[in-house]
Write a protein that holds these residues in place. Structure first.
Motif, PDB file in Angstrom:
ATOM      1  N   LEU A 106      34.232  37.764  29.495  1.00 30.30           N
ATOM      2  CA  LEU A 106      33.386  37.076  29.055  1.00 30.30           C
ATOM      3  C   LEU A 106      34.640  35.658  28.340  1.00 30.30           C
ATOM      4  O   LEU A 106      35.571  35.381  27.218  1.00 30.30           O
ATOM      5  CB  LEU A 106      32.280  37.190  27.800  1.00 30.30           C
ATOM      6  N   PHE A 107      34.112  34.552  28.860  1.00 30.69           N
ATOM      7  CA  PHE A 107      34.385  33.066  28.204  1.00 30.69           C
ATOM      8  C   PHE A 107      33.980  32.661  27.838  1.00 30.69           C
ATOM      9  O   PHE A 107      32.367  32.363  28.425  1.00 30.69           O
ATOM     10  CB  PHE A 107      35.702  32.996  29.081  1.00 30.69           C
ATOM     11  N   LEU A 108      34.087  32.100  27.271  1.00 32.59           N
ATOM     12  CA  LEU A 108      32.923  30.322  26.458  1.00 32.59           C
ATOM     13  C   LEU A 108      33.540  29.475  26.937  1.00 32.59           C
ATOM     14  O   LEU A 108      34.689  28.817  26.874  1.00 32.59           O
ATOM     15  CB  LEU A 108      33.700  29.960  24.891  1.00 32.59           C
ATOM     16  N   TYR A 109      32.543  28.514  27.160  1.00 29.89           N
ATOM     17  CA  TYR A 109      33.285  27.397  28.499  1.00 29.89           C
ATOM     18  C   TYR A 109      32.421  25.697  27.776  1.00 29.89           C
ATOM     19  O   TYR A 109      31.039  26.274  26.671  1.00 29.89           O
ATOM     20  CB  TYR A 109      32.719  27.341  29.465  1.00 29.89           C
ATOM     21  N   LEU A 110      32.979  25.464  27.275  1.00 33.70           N
ATOM     22  CA  LEU A 110      32.901  23.901  26.445  1.00 33.70           C
ATOM     23  C   LEU A 110      33.476  22.773  27.277  1.00 33.70           C
ATOM     24  O   LEU A 110      34.577  22.223  27.414  1.00 33.70           O
ATOM     25  CB  LEU A 110      33.352  24.235  24.957  1.00 33.70           C
ATOM     26  N   VAL A 111      32.821  21.733  27.610  1.00 30.52           N
ATOM     27  CA  VAL A 111      32.376  20.720  28.190  1.00 30.52           C
ATOM     28  C   VAL A 111      32.060  19.362  26.977  1.00 30.52           C
ATOM     29  O   VAL A 111      32.116  19.008  26.366  1.00 30.52           O
ATOM     30  CB  VAL A 111      31.838  20.388  28.712  1.00 30.52           C
ATOM     31  N   LEU A 112      33.409  18.482  26.425  1.00 34.51           N
ATOM     32  CA  LEU A 112      33.339  17.498  26.436  1.00 34.51           C
ATOM     33  C   LEU A 112      34.039  16.865  26.266  1.00 34.51           C
ATOM     34  O   LEU A 112      34.998  16.311  26.914  1.00 34.51           O
ATOM     35  CB  LEU A 112      34.881  17.688  24.542  1.00 34.51           C
ATOM     36  N   LEU A 131      27.576  30.419  28.295  1.00 37.35           N
ATOM     37  CA  LEU A 131      28.862  31.727  27.999  1.00 37.35           C
ATOM     38  C   LEU A 131      29.072  32.034  29.845  1.00 37.35           C
ATOM     39  O   LEU A 131      27.869  32.411  30.158  1.00 37.35           O
ATOM     40  CB  LEU A 131      28.467  32.605  27.062  1.00 37.35           C
ATOM     41  N   VAL A 132      30.227  32.842  29.631  1.00 36.98           N
ATOM     42  CA  VAL A 132      30.343  32.786  31.218  1.00 36.98           C
ATOM     43  C   VAL A 132      30.733  34.458  31.722  1.00 36.98           C
ATOM     44  O   VAL A 132      32.316  35.310  30.946  1.00 36.98           O
ATOM     45  CB  VAL A 132      31.305  32.006  31.956  1.00 36.98           C
ATOM     46  N   ASP A 133      30.412  34.998  32.440  1.00 42.01           N
ATOM     47  CA  ASP A 133      31.111  36.388  32.882  1.00 42.01           C
ATOM     48  C   ASP A 133      32.036  35.921  34.043  1.00 42.01           C
ATOM     49  O   ASP A 133      31.900  35.998  35.266  1.00 42.01           O
ATOM     50  CB  ASP A 133      29.890  37.632  33.735  1.00 42.01           C
ATOM     51  N   TYR A 134      33.717  36.298  33.846  1.00 44.49           N
ATOM     52  CA  TYR A 134      34.468  35.536  34.747  1.00 44.49           C
ATOM     53  C   TYR A 134      34.378  37.011  35.644  1.00 44.49           C
ATOM     54  O   TYR A 134      35.453  36.853  36.543  1.00 44.49           O
ATOM     55  CB  TYR A 134      35.823  35.618  34.357  1.00 44.49           C
ATOM     56  N   THR A 135      34.607  38.025  35.565  1.00 43.84           N
ATOM     57  CA  THR A 135      33.856  39.252  36.731  1.00 43.84           C
ATOM     58  C   THR A 135      33.490  38.477  37.731  1.00 43.84           C
ATOM     59  O   THR A 135      33.771  39.288  38.823  1.00 43.84           O
ATOM     60  CB  THR A 135      33.873  40.525  36.168  1.00 43.84           C
ATOM     61  N   SER A 136      31.820  38.568  37.915  1.00 42.57           N
ATOM     62  CA  SER A 136      30.994  37.926  38.187  1.00 42.57           C
ATOM     63  C   SER A 136      30.813  35.963  38.603  1.00 42.57           C
ATOM     64  O   SER A 136      30.295  36.187  40.004  1.00 42.57           O
ATOM     65  CB  SER A 136      29.493  38.439  37.456  1.00 42.57           C
ATOM     66  N   GLY A 137      31.044  35.809  37.721  1.00 44.64           N
ATOM     67  CA  GLY A 137      31.200  34.440  37.952  1.00 44.64           C
ATOM     68  C   GLY A 137      30.384  33.494  37.397  1.00 44.64           C
ATOM     69  O   GLY A 137      30.139  32.684  37.906  1.00 44.64           O
ATOM     70  N   ILE A 166      38.243  26.288  27.874  1.00 46.91           N
ATOM     71  CA  ILE A 166      37.739  27.751  28.334  1.00 46.91           C
ATOM     72  C   ILE A 166      38.092  28.382  27.597  1.00 46.91           C
ATOM     73  O   ILE A 166      39.633  28.294  27.347  1.00 46.91           O
ATOM     74  CB  ILE A 166      38.512  28.221  29.289  1.00 46.91           C
ATOM     75  N   ARG A 167      37.776  29.447  26.289  1.00 50.32           N
ATOM     76  CA  ARG A 167      38.408  30.474  25.258  1.00 50.32           C
ATOM     77  C   ARG A 167      37.691  31.684  26.041  1.00 50.32           C
ATOM     78  O   ARG A 167      36.934  32.009  25.969  1.00 50.32           O
ATOM     79  CB  ARG A 167      36.933  29.712  24.284  1.00 50.32           C
ATOM     80  N   LEU A 168      38.934  32.944  26.197  1.00 48.83           N
ATOM     81  CA  LEU A 168      38.606  34.027  26.588  1.00 48.83           C
ATOM     82  C   LEU A 168      38.022  34.879  24.781  1.00 48.83           C
ATOM     83  O   LEU A 168      38.251  34.237  24.020  1.00 48.83           O
ATOM     84  CB  LEU A 168      39.752  34.527  27.063  1.00 48.83           C
ATOM     85  N   VAL A 206      27.183  25.597  38.393  1.00 49.12           N
ATOM     86  CA  VAL A 206      28.835  25.790  38.716  1.00 49.12           C
ATOM     87  C   VAL A 206      30.341  25.405  38.329  1.00 49.12           C
ATOM     88  O   VAL A 206      30.551  26.446  39.132  1.00 49.12           O
ATOM     89  CB  VAL A 206      28.725  23.991  39.621  1.00 49.12           C
ATOM     90  N   ALA A 207      30.022  24.994  37.214  1.00 49.16           N
ATOM     91  CA  ALA A 207      31.010  24.822  36.573  1.00 49.16           C
ATOM     92  C   ALA A 207      31.413  26.022  35.596  1.00 49.16           C
ATOM     93  O   ALA A 207      32.672  26.493  36.117  1.00 49.16           O
ATOM     94  CB  ALA A 207      31.579  23.792  35.066  1.00 49.16           C
ATOM     95  N   ALA A 208      30.940  26.930  35.637  1.00 42.56           N
ATOM     96  CA  ALA A 208      31.326  28.147  35.515  1.00 42.56           C
ATOM     97  C   ALA A 208      32.099  29.248  36.424  1.00 42.56           C
ATOM     98  O   ALA A 208      32.547  29.665  35.793  1.00 42.56           O
ATOM     99  CB  ALA A 208      29.550  29.191  34.840  1.00 42.56           C
ATOM    100  N   ALA A 209      31.200  29.229  37.518  1.00 48.42           N
ATOM    101  CA  ALA A 209      32.269  29.856  38.818  1.00 48.42           C
ATOM    102  C   ALA A 209      32.768  28.939  39.067  1.00 48.42           C
ATOM    103  O   ALA A 209      33.924  30.025  39.544  1.00 48.42           O
ATOM    104  CB  ALA A 209      30.994  29.694  39.894  1.00 48.42           C
ATOM    105  N   GLY A 210      33.162  28.075  38.865  1.00 48.84           N
ATOM    106  CA  GLY A 210      34.594  27.087  39.426  1.00 48.84           C
ATOM    107  C   GLY A 210      36.114  27.453  38.220  1.00 48.84           C
ATOM    108  O   GLY A 210      36.755  27.626  38.860  1.00 48.84           O
ATOM    109  N   ASN A 211      35.474  27.415  37.144  1.00 42.26           N
ATOM    110  CA  ASN A 211      36.405  27.844  35.730  1.00 42.26           C
ATOM    111  C   ASN A 211      36.515  29.187  36.138  1.00 42.26           C
ATOM    112  O   ASN A 211      37.670  29.832  35.435  1.00 42.26           O
ATOM    113  CB  ASN A 211      35.373  27.530  34.853  1.00 42.26           C
TER     114      ASN A 211
END
Length: 124
Positions: free
Chosen positions: A95-101, A23-29, A84-86, A45-50
């Motif tokens: 915020l967004f949910l980030y899933l690696v499959l 779970l990522v905060d895209y205002t701060s990365g 990536i699901r906002l 690292v993936a959270a910040a990049g995405n």
């Protein structure tokens, strides 16, 4: 309603092929929570990049005058899908949910459906 830890555990355990979630905060990365990933895949690292991906898409939509909302962003690699699901619910702004499959094991349509369901139950 599920908290962050419960939602991420559910994503990893119920979505076929899931290898990591955040779970990522895209205002701060910054990642507010992560699960999985392992030694070779740093979810922070993936959270910040995405975060840069999300910001770029939002900026492009603004420049184009699009008044729509992003449902999700899909990045396909040779062996992985990155979804990536906002969040749209109460308290989910920014915020967004980030899933690696694992692309060899995942059913992308089912993963999107299940991630949407997890989002609807998430209380931030």
């Amino acid at each position: 309603m599920a908290n962050t830890e419960t939602a991420l555990k559910e994503a990893l355990s119920t979505i076929e092929g899931a290898t990591g979630a955040a779970l990522v905060d895209y205002t701060s990365g910054m990642a507010l929570g992560t699960i999985g990933g392992g030694n070779t895949f740093d979810l922070n690292v993936a959270a910040a990049g995405n975060t840069d991906v999300v910001r770029a898409k939002l900026r492009t939509m603004e420049h184009l005058g699009l008044k729509e909302q992003i449902e999700d962003i899909l990045i396909t690699l040779d062996t992985q899908y990155h979804l990536i699901r906002l969040l749209k619910g109460k308290g989910g702004k920014g915020l967004f949910l980030y899933l690696v499959l694992d692309a060899g094991r995942a059913n992308l349509a089912m993963a999107r459906h299940q991630l949407r369901r997890i989002e609807s139950q998430l209380e931030v």
